[in-house]
Design an enzyme around this catalytic site. Structure first.
Site, mmCIF file in Angstrom:
data_model
loop_
_atom_site.group_PDB
_atom_site.id
_atom_site.type_symbol
_atom_site.label_atom_id
_atom_site.label_comp_id
_atom_site.label_asym_id
_atom_site.label_seq_id
_atom_site.Cartn_x
_atom_site.Cartn_y
_atom_site.Cartn_z
ATOM 1 N N LYS A 179 0.358 -1.164 -0.269
ATOM 2 C CA LYS A 179 -0.162 0.446 0.388
ATOM 3 C C LYS A 179 1.194 1.062 -0.469
ATOM 4 C CE LYS A 179 -3.793 -2.270 3.427
ATOM 5 N NZ LYS A 179 -3.971 -1.706 4.929
ATOM 6 N N ASP A 225 7.542 3.051 -2.458
ATOM 7 C CA ASP A 225 7.448 4.059 -1.246
ATOM 8 C C ASP A 225 9.318 3.411 -0.761
ATOM 9 O OD1 ASP A 225 7.851 1.031 -0.748
ATOM 10 O OD2 ASP A 225 6.175 1.806 1.046
ATOM 11 N N ILE A 226 9.806 2.240 -0.229
ATOM 12 C CA ILE A 226 10.630 2.181 0.154
ATOM 13 C C ILE A 226 11.820 0.905 -0.044
ATOM 14 C CG2 ILE A 226 9.930 1.347 1.933
ATOM 15 C CD1 ILE A 226 11.882 3.510 3.779
ATOM 16 N N VAL A 227 13.146 1.505 -0.249
ATOM 17 C CA VAL A 227 14.487 0.127 -0.640
ATOM 18 C C VAL A 227 14.473 0.227 0.929
ATOM 19 C CG1 VAL A 227 15.561 -1.017 -2.336
ATOM 20 C CG2 VAL A 227 13.883 0.352 -3.424
ATOM 21 N N ASP A 228 14.354 -1.446 0.911
ATOM 22 C CA ASP A 228 15.150 -1.583 2.635
ATOM 23 C C ASP A 228 15.765 -2.351 2.654
ATOM 24 O OD1 ASP A 228 15.028 -1.838 5.295
ATOM 25 O OD2 ASP A 228 13.856 -2.837 6.009
ATOM 26 N N GLY A 256 15.654 -4.889 -0.092
ATOM 27 C CA GLY A 256 15.935 -4.950 -1.596
ATOM 28 C C GLY A 256 15.250 -5.754 -1.695
ATOM 29 N N LYS A 299 17.713 2.478 1.932
ATOM 30 C CA LYS A 299 17.974 3.170 3.479
ATOM 31 C C LYS A 299 19.102 1.410 3.002
ATOM 32 C CE LYS A 299 14.415 2.219 6.551
ATOM 33 N NZ LYS A 299 13.852 1.661 7.547
HETATM 34 P P1 5GP Z 1 12.518 -4.512 1.754
HETATM 35 O O1 5GP Z 1 11.982 -5.873 0.657
HETATM 36 O O2 5GP Z 1 13.440 -3.860 0.976
HETATM 37 O O3 5GP Z 1 13.171 -5.236 2.502
HETATM 38 O O4 5GP Z 1 11.465 -4.030 2.235
HETATM 39 C C1 5GP Z 1 10.694 -2.918 1.593
HETATM 40 C C2 5GP Z 1 9.764 -2.771 2.147
HETATM 41 O O5 5GP Z 1 9.226 -2.862 3.889
HETATM 42 C C3 5GP Z 1 8.758 -1.235 2.292
HETATM 43 O O6 5GP Z 1 7.897 -1.519 0.784
HETATM 44 C C4 5GP Z 1 7.806 -1.152 2.866
HETATM 45 O O7 5GP Z 1 6.645 -1.761 3.602
HETATM 46 C C5 5GP Z 1 8.626 -1.656 4.028
HETATM 47 N N1 5GP Z 1 9.466 -0.986 4.798
HETATM 48 C C6 5GP Z 1 10.880 -0.892 4.897
HETATM 49 N N2 5GP Z 1 11.466 -0.184 5.479
HETATM 50 C C7 5GP Z 1 9.671 0.790 6.100
HETATM 51 C C8 5GP Z 1 10.284 1.802 7.150
HETATM 52 O O8 5GP Z 1 11.417 2.985 8.047
HETATM 53 N N3 5GP Z 1 8.429 2.144 7.424
HETATM 54 C C9 5GP Z 1 8.135 1.670 6.954
HETATM 55 N N4 5GP Z 1 6.638 2.052 6.949
HETATM 56 N N5 5GP Z 1 7.805 0.767 6.111
HETATM 57 C C10 5GP Z 1 8.686 -0.177 5.690
#
Ligand code: 5GP
Length: 175
Positions: free
Chosen positions: A39, A97-100, A102, A128
């Protein structure tokens, strides 16, 4: 309320710059397909799309989020909802929205890549880099942030704070 990391004005300025970059990249390419990852990307996508001057259509895709999984591994990302229309032969821009770590973006690039799009690029509002476990090229990036939990502008904490107009940093005592 969580302290501000990026204000409404800072976000709007950055989104306008990203839209201009995307306009330039796809000028003359025909219709671009924007795929928002639900979302969290819905507000970023709606602001970004309204700044674009190139022809585009909107799709959404949904994957499992942190709330659904205990530990994040490359295999733990699940598809919850797929796009409505085929993307073969189309220019696709995945909007996150955000790549944490990955993992999500890597999973989605792999999945969509199997469908023979004409091109497949990625835009993310936030990144990040300190948390990277899987390297994936980000073609259009809003802001690089440290390893903090951010909320607002579409991003939530247990479904809270999603519609804050700014991006805030949620300190541990507010979780
Ligand atoms: P990844 O697969 O890159 O670890 O994570 C991506 C998803 O983790 C994002 O689409 C988001 O839903 C969630 N996420 C990661 N870091 C944050 C954060 O700091 N705040 C929020 N609200 N969601 C995050």
């Amino acid at each position: 309320m969580p302290p501000t990391l990026y204000s409404e004005e800072q976000i709007a300025e950055r989104v306008a710059v990203l839209a201009a970059q995307i306009d330039e990249e796809y000028a003359g390419a025909g219709q671009l397909v924007l795929i928002g990852v639900l979302k969290g990307s819905f507000i970023f996508l709606s602001d970004l799309a309204r700044k674009l001057t190139i022809p585009h259509r909107i799709e959404f895709i949904a994957v499992s989020s942190y709330g659904d999984r205990e530990s994040e591994t490359a295999d733990s990302v699940r598809l919850l909802m797929d796009v409505r229309h085929a993307i073969d032969g189309e220019h696709v821009l995945l909007v996150e929205d955000i790549v944490d770590t990955g993992h999500t973006i890597a999973y989605l690039k792999r999945l969509l890549g199997t469908r023979n799009p004409a091109s497949l690029k990625t835009a993310t509002l936030l990144h990040k880099p300190d948390r990277t476990e899987q390297e994936v090229a980000i073609d259009f990036l809003g802001f690089t942030i440290p390893d903090v939990w951010v909320v607002g502008y579409g991003l939530d904490y247990a479904e809270r704070y999603r519609t804050l107009p700014y991006i805030g940093e949620l300190p541990p005592e507010m979780r």
